[in-house]
Design an enzyme around this catalytic site. Structure first.
Site, short mmCIF file in Angstrom:
data_model
loop_
_atom_site.label_atom_id
_atom_site.label_comp_id
_atom_site.label_asym_id
_atom_site.label_seq_id
_atom_site.Cartn_x
_atom_site.Cartn_y
_atom_site.Cartn_z
N MET A 1 -5.12 -7.17 -1.17
CA MET A 1 -4.28 -8.31 -0.80
C MET A 1 -5.01 -9.66 -0.84
O MET A 1 -4.66 -10.57 -0.10
CB MET A 1 -3.68 -8.09 0.60
CG MET A 1 -2.82 -6.85 0.71
SD MET A 1 -1.45 -6.82 -0.49
CE MET A 1 -0.35 -7.99 0.30
N HIS B 1 1.69 -3.21 -9.32
CA HIS B 1 2.61 -4.09 -8.58
C HIS B 1 3.98 -3.40 -8.48
O HIS B 1 4.47 -2.85 -9.47
CB HIS B 1 2.72 -5.43 -9.32
CG HIS B 1 3.61 -6.39 -8.60
ND1 HIS B 1 3.19 -7.07 -7.47
CD2 HIS B 1 4.89 -6.77 -8.81
CE1 HIS B 1 4.18 -7.83 -7.03
NE2 HIS B 1 5.22 -7.66 -7.83
N ILE C 1 -6.26 -12.86 -3.44
CA ILE C 1 -6.17 -13.46 -4.77
C ILE C 1 -7.59 -13.65 -5.30
O ILE C 1 -8.47 -14.11 -4.56
CB ILE C 1 -5.42 -14.81 -4.69
CG1 ILE C 1 -3.96 -14.55 -4.34
CG2 ILE C 1 -5.54 -15.58 -5.99
CD1 ILE C 1 -3.19 -15.78 -3.93
N LEU C 2 -7.80 -13.29 -6.56
CA LEU C 2 -9.13 -13.45 -7.17
C LEU C 2 -9.18 -14.77 -7.93
O LEU C 2 -8.22 -15.14 -8.61
CB LEU C 2 -9.41 -12.28 -8.11
CG LEU C 2 -9.49 -10.91 -7.42
CD1 LEU C 2 -9.40 -9.78 -8.43
CD2 LEU C 2 -10.76 -10.79 -6.58
N ASN D 1 -4.21 -3.92 -12.05
CA ASN D 1 -3.51 -3.94 -10.76
C ASN D 1 -2.21 -3.15 -10.90
O ASN D 1 -1.67 -3.02 -11.99
CB ASN D 1 -3.18 -5.39 -10.40
CG ASN D 1 -2.45 -5.52 -9.07
OD1 ASN D 1 -2.85 -4.91 -8.08
ND2 ASN D 1 -1.37 -6.28 -9.04
N GLY E 1 -3.61 2.87 1.11
CA GLY E 1 -4.36 3.58 0.08
C GLY E 1 -3.66 4.79 -0.53
O GLY E 1 -4.33 5.71 -1.01
N ASN F 1 -1.95 4.75 -3.33
CA ASN F 1 -2.27 4.73 -4.76
C ASN F 1 -3.71 5.18 -5.00
O ASN F 1 -3.99 5.89 -5.97
CB ASN F 1 -2.05 3.33 -5.35
CG ASN F 1 -0.59 3.10 -5.70
OD1 ASN F 1 -0.10 3.67 -6.68
ND2 ASN F 1 0.11 2.31 -4.89
C1 GRF Z 1 1.82 -0.66 -3.45
O1 GRF Z 1 3.22 -0.78 -3.40
C2 GRF Z 1 1.25 -1.49 -4.58
O2 GRF Z 1 2.09 -1.53 -5.70
C3 GRF Z 1 1.14 -2.86 -3.97
O3 GRF Z 1 0.73 -2.63 -2.64
C4 GRF Z 1 1.16 -1.33 -2.24
C5 GRF Z 1 -0.06 -0.60 -1.80
O4 GRF Z 1 0.24 0.66 -1.26
N1 GRF Z 1 0.24 -3.69 -4.74
P1 GRF Z 1 -0.91 1.73 -1.03
O5 GRF Z 1 -1.97 1.03 -0.17
O6 GRF Z 1 -1.45 2.11 -2.36
O7 GRF Z 1 -0.28 2.87 -0.31
#
Ligand code: GRF
Length: 216
Positions: A92, A111, A94-95, A109, A14, A16
């Site tokens: 993690m 990525h 898939i929708l 999203n 988490g 992000n």
């Molecule tokens: C990030 O690298 C994001 O781009 C990818 O999964 C990772 C999640 O990291 N989809 P966090 O849980 O936000 O630390």
């Protein structure tokens, strides 16, 4: 003006999410987090949400007979919290297309690669193995195909000759934390228009000193 209400979906650390929590604490930021949903019990992101006073809801996918009924519950949680935009942040699962019947063009999203290069997992390892000189991250609208959909913003970082996946991941993550709030700001300000497979960003301010391209 009413702030855009975000439903953030996570599965783990988490970081992000934390960047979004921090951005939303700015009084001038045009969005707020209405709820955080995790499909994994004990995910660190749920603790981050609760520490910030945001409802954190666990919807464990394993408890459902199929993806559609799991997703119907995700939708119920978002509806219950008045969510306008679903933001996947390390989510993690898939929708399936049925989720988008409800949330068409309202799921984004982040990525950790410069899409369309390296969709899927182990992006940093693959970018290094391919001898890429640059890698980076992408915020995009979500489509049923994995890690596909119109690009809202990207940031690039150099790949160094002696890079490890961990070192590259750290460099990319710092940019993720910058561009995810930026993309949400632009969406909330109504600057993002879809044009077929592309997202056009109008008159966006790009922070100085970053290799950020608003793709518009
Ligand atoms: C990030 O690298 C994001 O781009 C990818 O999964 C990772 C999640 O990291 N989809 P966090 O849980 O936000 O630390």
């Amino acid at each position: 003006m009413a702030r855009l209400r975000l439903g953030v979906m996570i599965s783990g650390r988490g970081s992000n999410l934390q960047a979004l929590i921090d951005a939303c604490q700015g009084l001038a930021f045009p969005a707020e987090i209405a709820c955080v949903v995790s499909n994994v019990r004990g995910a660190q992101g749920i603790e981050r949400a609760r520490a910030a006073g945001i409802p954190g809801v666990v919807v464990p996918h394993k408890g459902y007979p199929d993806r559609q009924s799991f997703e119907a519950d995700l939708t119920r949680v978002h509806f219950a919290h008045g969510v306008d935009l679903v933001c996947n942040a390390g989510f993690m699962r898939i929708l399936t297309p049925s989720f988008f019947d409800t949330w068409a063009d309202r799921v984004i999203n982040i990525h950790p690669s410069l899409l369309p290069a390296f969709p899927g997992l182990r992006t940093h390892e693959r970018a290094i193995a391919a001898g890429c000189r640059f890698s980076g991250c992408t915020v995009h609208f979500v489509r049923p195909e994995v890690d596909a959909g119109p690009i809202i913003v990207q940031a690039a970082v150099p790949v160094r000759p002696d890079d490890t996946p961990e070192a590259l991941a750290g460099r990319v993550l710092a940019e993720e934390h910058r561009i995810y709030p930026l993309a949400i700001r632009w969406l909330a300000e109504g600057r993002v228009q879809l044009d077929g497979t592309r997202a056009i960003v109008a008159e966006a301010e790009v922070p100085a000193g970053a290799l950020i391209n608003p793709a518009g």
